[in-house]
Design an enzyme around this catalytic site. Sequence first.
Site, PDB file in Angstrom:
ATOM      1  N   ARG A 165      -0.491   6.072  -0.061  1.00  0.00           N
ATOM      2  CA  ARG A 165      -1.809   5.902   0.161  1.00  0.00           C
ATOM      3  C   ARG A 165      -2.165   4.485   0.214  1.00  0.00           C
ATOM      4  O   ARG A 165      -1.975   3.484  -0.565  1.00  0.00           O
ATOM      5  CB  ARG A 165      -2.783   6.469  -0.694  1.00  0.00           C
ATOM      6  CG  ARG A 165      -4.326   6.385  -0.344  1.00  0.00           C
ATOM      7  CD  ARG A 165      -5.015   7.113  -1.245  1.00  0.00           C
ATOM      8  NE  ARG A 165      -4.858   8.432  -1.282  1.00  0.00           N
ATOM      9  CZ  ARG A 165      -4.546   9.003  -2.466  1.00  0.00           C
ATOM     10  NH1 ARG A 165      -4.252   8.648  -3.566  1.00  0.00           N
ATOM     11  NH2 ARG A 165      -4.577  10.526  -2.357  1.00  0.00           N
ATOM     12  N   HIS A 187       8.373   8.885  -4.577  1.00  0.00           N
ATOM     13  CA  HIS A 187       7.830   7.804  -5.639  1.00  0.00           C
ATOM     14  C   HIS A 187       9.063   6.936  -6.409  1.00  0.00           C
ATOM     15  O   HIS A 187       8.613   6.109  -7.030  1.00  0.00           O
ATOM     16  CB  HIS A 187       6.738   8.343  -6.394  1.00  0.00           C
ATOM     17  CG  HIS A 187       6.032   7.359  -7.040  1.00  0.00           C
ATOM     18  ND1 HIS A 187       5.635   7.246  -8.337  1.00  0.00           N
ATOM     19  CD2 HIS A 187       4.902   6.464  -6.756  1.00  0.00           C
ATOM     20  CE1 HIS A 187       5.058   6.308  -8.705  1.00  0.00           C
ATOM     21  NE2 HIS A 187       4.534   5.878  -7.765  1.00  0.00           N
ATOM     22  N   ARG A 203      -2.705   3.552 -19.706  1.00  0.00           N
ATOM     23  CA  ARG A 203      -3.554   2.411 -19.087  1.00  0.00           C
ATOM     24  C   ARG A 203      -5.125   3.143 -18.746  1.00  0.00           C
ATOM     25  O   ARG A 203      -6.007   2.578 -18.855  1.00  0.00           O
ATOM     26  CB  ARG A 203      -2.974   1.621 -17.942  1.00  0.00           C
ATOM     27  CG  ARG A 203      -3.764   0.591 -17.483  1.00  0.00           C
ATOM     28  CD  ARG A 203      -3.285  -0.080 -16.097  1.00  0.00           C
ATOM     29  NE  ARG A 203      -3.628   0.791 -15.104  1.00  0.00           N
ATOM     30  CZ  ARG A 203      -3.001   1.021 -13.937  1.00  0.00           C
ATOM     31  NH1 ARG A 203      -1.608   0.696 -13.994  1.00  0.00           N
ATOM     32  NH2 ARG A 203      -3.213   1.932 -12.974  1.00  0.00           N
TER      33      ARG A 203
END
Length: 716
Positions: free
Chosen positions: A418, A448, A577
Amino acid sequence: MDMKKKATEADLKQFSDGSAYLNRELSLLEFNRRVLAQAEDPTVPLLERLRFLCIVASNLDEFFEVRVASLLATYQIDRNDSELPETLAADLERASAECRHLIARQYALFNQEILPQLSEQGIHLLHRSERNPAQRAWVKQYFDREVRPLLTPIGLDPAHPFPRVINKSLNFIVELSGKDAFGRGSGIAIMKAPRVLPRVIRLPDDLSDKPGTSYCLLSSVIQSHMADLFTGREVVSYSQFRVTRNSDLWVDEEEVKNLRQALQSELHGRQYGFAVRLEVGRSCPAHLADFLLNQFHIDRSRLFTVDGPVNLGRLLEIVNQHDQPDLKFPSYVSGYPGKLSGADMFAALRKQDVLLHHPFESFQPVINFIQCAAADPNVVAIKQTIYRAGSNSELVEALITAAERGKEVTVIVELMARFDEEANINWAEKLEKAGAQVVYGVVGLKTHAKMALVLRREPSGLRRYAHLGTGNYNPTTARFYTDFGILTSDDDLTSDANEVFIHLTSMTRPKQLASIWLAPFSLHKEIVRAIRNETELAKQGKPGRIIAKMNSLTDESVIKALYDASCVGVKIDLIIRGACALRPGVEGLSENIKVRSIVGRFLEHTRIYYFRNDLKHDTYLSSADWMNRNLFRRVEVAFPIRAPLLKRRIMREGLLPYLKDNVNAWELGSDGRYRRRRPRGKQVGFSAQQALMDMLGAESAPNKEIDNGTDPLAPR
């Protein structure tokens, strides 16, 4: 059935309404609260505070473009009517309310603290009322010379319909009185700001009556001369506005014959996805805002009135342009591993694996690895995955060079990364022209995984060398994202990496891998198995221990396994995170689980899975978060670190410092809110990132280590 298992199931039934899991969208917004807190922190250098403010603005853009748009799109696919289901409407309303609160804090901070403090430091962002006569004259000349020729105001009538408005572009709505040149009373005009013009304009220093540098915004320049654009009409009111649209690209991957060509045609359409948010200026009259909401079919709950520029993210140009070191973080030079300082990288890797910790250590060894392979006449083949390489990449250029020199180069380019689709398409075309074999991953799954494999002809035969990592092959982001990578010639790891590449190019089911966990086949199963193994050990009276670090944790089946482990006494520390759907600290459910988030100078991007496993200390690095999409809808890898010294490094650098941090750490409560850790009493402040910079930077003392307290890998 075991009594503790019964208790766990009973406890989960108490949360049958889903409250055992935190809302993903609200958790993402909580992350942006933590980023905004960096902008609010007076101990952070001023221009860095402005940078964090811009990051929040950019993150909120993506939140609406992706998350809100996804919720709305999913619903419209499921039910083609205008009424939202009650639960979705409630979730969207809660998210909009949280965004409203965040945005109000953002602009209050910008107007009341950051702008005045910038001015005190000689950085002036001038409103039109603040410009002196000489500056006003210069701005008028700039407008007449550079801006006005590019403007095309459109007075709305049946022959001039409402124009198509590009995603996140700057626009103006203008209300006019009187009649036009043809005697008609069309009262509204729309005007787009030219995309080719800078949004932040630096004024000549010699025109200023204040010391320092003065800037103004393009929106201010246009608004100052709005009346000049409508001769013979009175401008009654006007406002800047900005529309955020759905930015997901969609192609029917099973129908298209060439994914790259299909994506190229879709990229333009991304600018005109359905609208999900409208931002207007504070002075925008209600009836003009209503008019825009109707034009874009946006619900009022997603209208945001802002007290300043509609895109704070554009102010990053000031941070990037202004060179005032005392207003930024001190410069940092990454260290370079001494083990790779020799001339022959492959000889070094035959002796031992080399662990790299970015950005504390340089990313250059990874670039050198591919460049050496491209130049070495004994290297016969290179295979690599590309997810986000960026628009300029020495690494991809090295792959092109290798292909041009006749080496077998295979590159898995993920075209559906993206916001990086266009750059990846461009690289794919250049690689193909050079003679590389380029494929685009697996239909329906994003590739990925971060892997590079080199095959080299040596006296003993073909030998494999590999780089496996947690982060992208992007030298720019490698300076700001924390990641681990390993350079290795280990037979098991390199053999498995080769099998994964064969799987991705041939589409055959991968062979049984010796060491790598591969999604979507084994990664989820192995993670859950490792968690359950700690659970079983705890039931036997042995210490159970899990420490995991990642960007996001939202997969409910993994969370359920962690809840089960907690209920039998496994001690679990999670360093997450961003979004976390696990609710920690609930008695009888998750009382042995602690969750913390680190938000500091660098973006925490590392994925580490540690399982004590009866003192075997299983340690994995991975490209995958514990999210449903990573575990089932992507090609991901998790790879083991076996050398005890490297395991200890990961513990001492990647996990323990972050559990000790009391400067940049936030702890998640069972209520879903994060609370910042601060030194208490006589405690000394400890920042994990700063400690790693001190230990691993180019100017650090050799062999320096962080005092982390108890090390679970220490000899017993």
